[in-house]
Design a protein around this motif. Structure first.
Motif, PDB file in Angstrom:
ATOM      1  N   LEU A   1      -2.234   2.872  -1.182  1.00 17.42           N
ATOM      2  CA  LEU A   1      -1.528   2.089  -2.192  1.00 17.42           C
ATOM      3  C   LEU A   1      -0.049   2.434  -2.157  1.00 17.42           C
ATOM      4  O   LEU A   1       0.343   3.557  -2.429  1.00 17.42           O
ATOM      5  CB  LEU A   1      -2.103   2.380  -3.583  1.00 17.42           C
ATOM      6  N   ILE A   2       0.772   1.445  -1.803  1.00 15.32           N
ATOM      7  CA  ILE A   2       2.218   1.618  -1.827  1.00 15.32           C
ATOM      8  C   ILE A   2       2.706   1.086  -3.170  1.00 15.32           C
ATOM      9  O   ILE A   2       2.753  -0.118  -3.390  1.00 15.32           O
ATOM     10  CB  ILE A   2       2.888   0.845  -0.662  1.00 15.32           C
ATOM     11  N   GLN A   3       3.062   1.983  -4.079  1.00 13.25           N
ATOM     12  CA  GLN A   3       3.464   1.542  -5.408  1.00 13.25           C
ATOM     13  C   GLN A   3       4.864   0.936  -5.393  1.00 13.25           C
ATOM     14  O   GLN A   3       5.227   0.208  -6.312  1.00 13.25           O
ATOM     15  CB  GLN A   3       3.378   2.695  -6.400  1.00 13.25           C
ATOM     16  N   GLU A   4       5.656   1.248  -4.371  1.00 15.74           N
ATOM     17  CA  GLU A   4       6.939   0.597  -4.161  1.00 15.74           C
ATOM     18  C   GLU A   4       7.006   0.255  -2.675  1.00 15.74           C
ATOM     19  O   GLU A   4       7.006   1.143  -1.830  1.00 15.74           O
ATOM     20  CB  GLU A   4       8.098   1.501  -4.565  1.00 15.74           C
ATOM     21  N   LEU A   5       7.055  -1.032  -2.349  1.00 13.25           N
ATOM     22  CA  LEU A   5       6.888  -1.469  -0.968  1.00 13.25           C
ATOM     23  C   LEU A   5       7.808  -0.764   0.035  1.00 13.25           C
ATOM     24  O   LEU A   5       7.352  -0.357   1.098  1.00 13.25           O
ATOM     25  CB  LEU A   5       7.064  -2.992  -0.882  1.00 13.25           C
ATOM     26  N   PRO A   6       9.114  -0.637  -0.241  1.00 19.01           N
ATOM     27  CA  PRO A   6       9.968   0.023   0.747  1.00 19.01           C
ATOM     28  C   PRO A   6       9.664   1.504   0.937  1.00 19.01           C
ATOM     29  O   PRO A   6      10.317   2.159   1.739  1.00 19.01           O
ATOM     30  CB  PRO A   6      11.390  -0.176   0.182  1.00 19.01           C
ATOM     31  N   ALA A   7       8.687   2.062   0.199  1.00 24.53           N
ATOM     32  CA  ALA A   7       8.325   3.460   0.397  1.00 24.53           C
ATOM     33  C   ALA A   7       7.738   3.693   1.779  1.00 24.53           C
ATOM     34  O   ALA A   7       7.658   4.840   2.224  1.00 24.53           O
ATOM     35  CB  ALA A   7       7.321   3.909  -0.667  1.00 24.53           C
ATOM     36  N   VAL A   8       7.334   2.633   2.484  1.00 23.15           N
ATOM     37  CA  VAL A   8       6.834   2.821   3.851  1.00 23.15           C
ATOM     38  C   VAL A   8       7.936   3.387   4.728  1.00 23.15           C
ATOM     39  O   VAL A   8       7.668   4.022   5.747  1.00 23.15           O
ATOM     40  CB  VAL A   8       6.294   1.509   4.462  1.00 23.15           C
ATOM     41  N   GLU A   9       9.195   3.132   4.344  1.00 27.07           N
ATOM     42  CA  GLU A   9      10.302   3.732   5.087  1.00 27.07           C
ATOM     43  C   GLU A   9      10.391   5.228   4.834  1.00 27.07           C
ATOM     44  O   GLU A   9      10.802   6.000   5.701  1.00 27.07           O
ATOM     45  CB  GLU A   9      11.623   3.086   4.665  1.00 27.07           C
ATOM     46  N   GLY A  10       9.980   5.635   3.622  1.00 28.54           N
ATOM     47  CA  GLY A  10      10.211   7.008   3.192  1.00 28.54           C
ATOM     48  C   GLY A  10       9.585   8.055   4.087  1.00 28.54           C
ATOM     49  O   GLY A  10      10.247   9.000   4.514  1.00 28.54           O
ATOM     50  N   LEU A  11       8.282   7.924   4.367  1.00 31.97           N
ATOM     51  CA  LEU A  11       7.603   8.955   5.136  1.00 31.97           C
ATOM     52  C   LEU A  11       8.101   8.995   6.577  1.00 31.97           C
ATOM     53  O   LEU A  11       8.038  10.029   7.234  1.00 31.97           O
ATOM     54  CB  LEU A  11       6.086   8.742   5.097  1.00 31.97           C
ATOM     55  N   ALA A  12       8.621   7.880   7.079  1.00 32.00           N
ATOM     56  CA  ALA A  12       9.177   7.879   8.429  1.00 32.00           C
ATOM     57  C   ALA A  12      10.428   8.742   8.499  1.00 32.00           C
ATOM     58  O   ALA A  12      10.769   9.273   9.560  1.00 32.00           O
ATOM     59  CB  ALA A  12       9.505   6.451   8.858  1.00 32.00           C
ATOM     60  N   ARG A  13      11.128   8.909   7.364  1.00 32.69           N
ATOM     61  CA  ARG A  13      12.344   9.709   7.345  1.00 32.69           C
ATOM     62  C   ARG A  13      12.071  11.176   7.037  1.00 32.69           C
ATOM     63  O   ARG A  13      12.953  12.015   7.155  1.00 32.69           O
ATOM     64  CB  ARG A  13      13.330   9.144   6.313  1.00 32.69           C
ATOM     65  N   VAL A  14      10.836  11.469   6.618  1.00 29.66           N
ATOM     66  CA  VAL A  14      10.513  12.823   6.175  1.00 29.66           C
ATOM     67  C   VAL A  14      10.521  13.790   7.352  1.00 29.66           C
ATOM     68  O   VAL A  14       9.985  13.505   8.421  1.00 29.66           O
ATOM     69  CB  VAL A  14       9.129  12.828   5.491  1.00 29.66           C
ATOM     70  N   ASP A  15      11.157  14.946   7.151  1.00 30.31           N
ATOM     71  CA  ASP A  15      11.098  16.004   8.167  1.00 30.31           C
ATOM     72  C   ASP A  15      10.538  17.304   7.595  1.00 30.31           C
ATOM     73  O   ASP A  15      10.413  18.290   8.299  1.00 30.31           O
ATOM     74  CB  ASP A  15      12.473  16.255   8.792  1.00 30.31           C
ATOM     75  N   ALA A  16      10.210  17.291   6.304  1.00 30.80           N
ATOM     76  CA  ALA A  16       9.572  18.448   5.677  1.00 30.80           C
ATOM     77  C   ALA A  16       8.448  17.936   4.780  1.00 30.80           C
ATOM     78  O   ALA A  16       8.702  17.211   3.818  1.00 30.80           O
ATOM     79  CB  ALA A  16      10.580  19.258   4.874  1.00 30.80           C
TER      80      ALA A  16
END
Length: 803
Positions: free
Chosen positions: A294-309
């Motif tokens: 469940l993506i509660q905010e659609l652009p959050a799919v970008e978020g984990l791609a940027r995660v390095d920690a």
């Protein structure tokens, strides 16, 4: 209002009557944007205003053939509305499935109902882990006097310390119960209550603050400001090109000038960039929803791609969260310890670990408890006092909790021996708790202290099941350059054993009690270490802040109330399916089926979105650059604009619109790199200037070797623009992939068909070129191709150099 008996609550008839009278807890559906909001956001935009104004003007002038750009704009708007509405429906369905529930007393018995069914005067039954769904006043707790339930109001006030609520105190909806049990009478319901506001806000459609969306929005603001003076320059230039304002108005040439002005202005509008971005996010959201994410905010799919920690809570994330009782080892002969464990296991407010004691010890005699201190995640122990029941149970205080906390101030040989034994069990990967007894009486209060003379009575060990997919998932993150840290409230030795089992390399588990409070010093420790135990909720949040201070993009996963603070403050919060409602409400992503292996798929989806949006943004920004440059230069020099709007429809559709749609949805595993806007502009601006130089060269050379008809000049300009822009597309479609090659070849074929089919050629007012003009176009396009390849090599070298 008539008083309500605490132990019976309202009757079903009373509740139904109050619900009919509008005293229910129903709140507006705020899970996502309304249909009207979606229509407004996609239709009433500045760019749509410019496009449809030009569209209407050309229709009034009878030039419907040149108004074709309005149809793709309308089509794009419809696509945006449909895609977002479909995403809204998916999110609404999933939000309903994961909405918090309320526990109330009705007709003397306990019922679990939807929050909307709670009415004014209901008696809420509150236990550890519950989210308070309506404003209420505590009328009875599991303790009398100053003791009561502990409530975390951090979601409301930002204060991380749990607050003790005694009888008569108010608990606000949106807060969540950390420990204890209470009955609370509902005093505030509906849209005015905190729960309604938080539920609406937590699930409403919003755009995550991100580099991608922020850069695009900033770019669009720049273009919006630039359009105002440029429109004036273009309109004036076109009127001057047809003999000046007076002459053009008298002769009727202003119609052609208006057509040229519309063509120039429409070309400047990157209308499809926002649309393609929105479609990419919406498609990703619905795709992940099918995978139970469940993506509660659609652009959050970008978020984990940027995660390095990536910070993982151990229990419920790396492990299944299901505790299984292992063994109980008696250390001292004190009567009634089995009955004490049975009472702890059958307590309605027991946590998951304590509930494991219900099966082996639940049949023990019931105990009379005179004072009690509920479990608190910061002190990590609970206690209760009993006057004793003869030989059934010894009188005094029984303390149950983490060994090093319970026996922290006990320096007896028995205590030290117990700590050694529990340490050995913890190193073997078992969770260990200790039961101790003191003949002294515990004094409950806001800051209760352990009684003196504690004697360790029994060691309890529990097993946790590591998720089957944890090892492969950890290996994936290691390969992708994402540093994983396991953060848990358990014994660091237990956490360390689990970390080794899932392949995380580390020296030893760090006891969080030894961590510095200074954020800078903590940041240094976080860079060195990977496994942490005995971490408090406040420390989890501090760890997230420390990593962010060092420039990391941090994701935090968890399922407990104690994870909510860190999940809220992380760049990307991820809640498991077993998470409390409060934890889910602050998370950007919820793994609905609790499968840890979903995370790599979310990473891959985010990377696909970012990489593809960057790819297509270069196409749109190249077009905007050459459109602005050509419009400005031709306007200032008072030259007739070299295209009809319908001819630009050819180049826009073949070089940008159609291929961008497919390229944005293709697989792409490129890793995220910061600097999206700088990279895009560093390619798009030179590429746009190459196209501009080609059109200017064609104009100058054609006038020098002419004369040629206006249709021949416009056809040559269209071919020159398409020829260079298609090569820009071919460059951006690399690395070579069969489907990308097919897209590029299809666009070349489409351009050829425009000239090959007579009625299409006539419709777009293009023609075959005279040989001299054809040679000029070929030479200019050839030079443009060479320059684009040089630009690609320079840009590739520049953007791949280590910073």
């Amino acid at each position: 209002m008539a008083p309500v008996e605490t132990r019976s609550g309202l009757s079903s008839a009373e509740a139904a009557e109050r619900l009919r009278d509008g005293k229910g807890n129903a709140a507006p559906d705020g899970s996502t944007r309304s249909l009207w909001a979606i229509l407004s956001a996609n239709v009433f935009t500045l760019f749509n205003g410019i496009v449809f104004t030009g569209f209407a003007l050309l229709l009034v002038l009878g030039r419907w053939q040149d108004a074709l750009f309005g149809l793709p704009a309308l089509f794009n708007t419809v696509i945006g509305v449909v895609q977002e509405y479909n995403a809204k429906r998916t999110l609404d369905r999933l939000a309903v499935l994961n909405a918090p529930s309320a526990r109330v007393l009705r007709d003397g018995s306990e019922h679990e109902i939807a929050p909307a069914g709670v009415v004014l005067g209901d008696i809420l039954v509150l236990r550890a882990g519950d989210q308070v769904t309506a404003d209420a006043r505590v009328v009875e707790t599991d303790h009398a006097g100053p003791n009561g339930i502990e409530v975390d109001e951090s979601l409301l006030t930002g204060e991380s310390d749990a607050i003790r609520k005694a009888e008569g105190d108010e608990v606000l909806s949106g807060s969540n119960v950390v420990s204890g049990t209470a009955f609370a009478e509902v005093v505030g319901v509906g849209a005015d209550s905190y729960a309604a506001k938080l539920t609406v806000e937590a699930r409403q459609f919003s755009l995550v603050r991100s580099e991608l969306r922020g850069s695009i929005d900033r770019l669009l603001r720049w273009i919006s400001w630039a359009l105002i003076p440029l429109i004036l320059v273009v309109v004036n230039g076109q009127m001057l090109a047809f003999g000046g304002w007076s002459t053009a108005l008298q002769s009727g040439a202003w119609r052609e000038a208006a057509v040229g002005a519309v063509a120039a202005v429409i070309a400047m509008v990157p209308l499809g960039l926002v649309l393609i971005t929105s479609i990419a996010f919406a498609v990703s959201g619905t795709k992940l929803a099918r995978d139970q994410v469940l993506i509660q905010e659609l652009p959050a799919v970008e978020g984990l791609a940027r995660v390095d920690a990536l910070c993982l809570d151990k229990t419920g994330t790396v492990t299944t969260g299901d505790m299984v009782f292992n063994t109980a080892t008696e250390l001292s002969v004190v009567a009634g310890w089995e009955a004490v464990l049975g009472r702890l296991g059958t307590d309605p407010a027991a946590n998951g670990t304590a509930r494991c004691l219900a099966a082996p010890f639940g049949d023990a005699p019931t105990l009379d408890v005179s004072a009690e201190v509920p479990f608190d995640s910061s002190r990590k122990w609970s206690a209760f006092a009993t006057a004793g029941q003869g030989e059934t149970c010894a009188a005094g205080t029984w303390v149950f909790g983490a060994p090093e906390f319970v026996l922290a101030e006990t320096e007896t040989a028995a205590a030290q021996a117990a700590l050694i034994r529990t340490g050995a069990l913890a190193e073997a990967g078992l969770r260990t708790l200790i039961l101790a007894h003191s003949s002294e009486w515990i004094v409950p209060g806001e800051r209760p202290e352990l009684p003196g003379g504690l004697v360790p009575v029994a060691i309890l060990s529990f097993r946790e099941q590591v998720r089957d997919d944890a090892l492969d998932t950890m290996a994936y993150f290691a390969k992708q350059g994402v540093d994983v840290r396991i953060i848990s409230g358990d014994d660091p030795r237990t956490v360390s054993a689990v970390a080794r089992e899932v392949g995380i390399e580390h020296t030893a588990g760090v006891d969080a009690r030894t961590l510095p409070e200074d954020l800078g010093e903590l940041a240094e420790v976080m860079e060195r270490e990977r496994v942490f135990g005995r971490v408090t909720p406040q420390q989890k949040r501090a760890m997230v802040h420390a990593l962010q201070r060092n420039g990391h993009v941090v994701a935090m996963t968890g399922d407990g109330v104690n994870d909510a603070l860190a999940i809220k403050d992380a760049d990307l919060g991820i809640a498991m399916d077993t998470a409390t409602p409060a934890t889910k409400s602050v998370a950007r992503i919820v793994l609905l089926d609790g499968r840890f292996e979903r995370l790599p798929g979310v990473v891959a989806e985010g990377r696909r979105v970012i990489a593809n949006i960057e790819r297509v943004s270069k196409l749109f920004l190249t077009k905007t650059t050459y459109a602005l440059s050509i419009g400005l230069i031709f306007g200032l020099l008072a030259w007739a604009f070299p295209f009809l709007p319908r001819q630009l429809s050819i180049t826009d559709g073949l070089t940008i619109g159609i291929p961008a749609f497919f390229l944005a949805l293709m697989p792409n595993a490129d890793r995220y790199r910061s600097g999206f806007l700088a990279r895009s502009l560093s390619f798009a601006i030179p590429a746009g200037l190459i196209v501009t130089a080609g059109i200017l060269t064609l104009h100058i050379v054609a006038n020098a070797i002419g004369p040629f008809t206006e249709t021949e000049i416009q056809s040559a300009a269209t071919l020159t623009l398409a020829g260079i822009a298609l090569w820009v597309l071919a460059v951006l479609a690399r690395p070579i992939h069969p489907f990308r090659v097919l897209i590029v070849l299809a666009m070349y074929a489409g351009l050829a068909l425009v000239w090959a089919i007579p009625f299409v050629r006539d419709f777009f007012e293009v023609t075959w070129l005279p040989a001299p003009l054809g040679v000029v176009v070929l030479l200019i396009v050839g030079a443009g191709v060479v320059l684009v390849e040089i630009l690609r090599a320079w840009h590739l070298r520049r953007t791949t150099q280590p910073s």
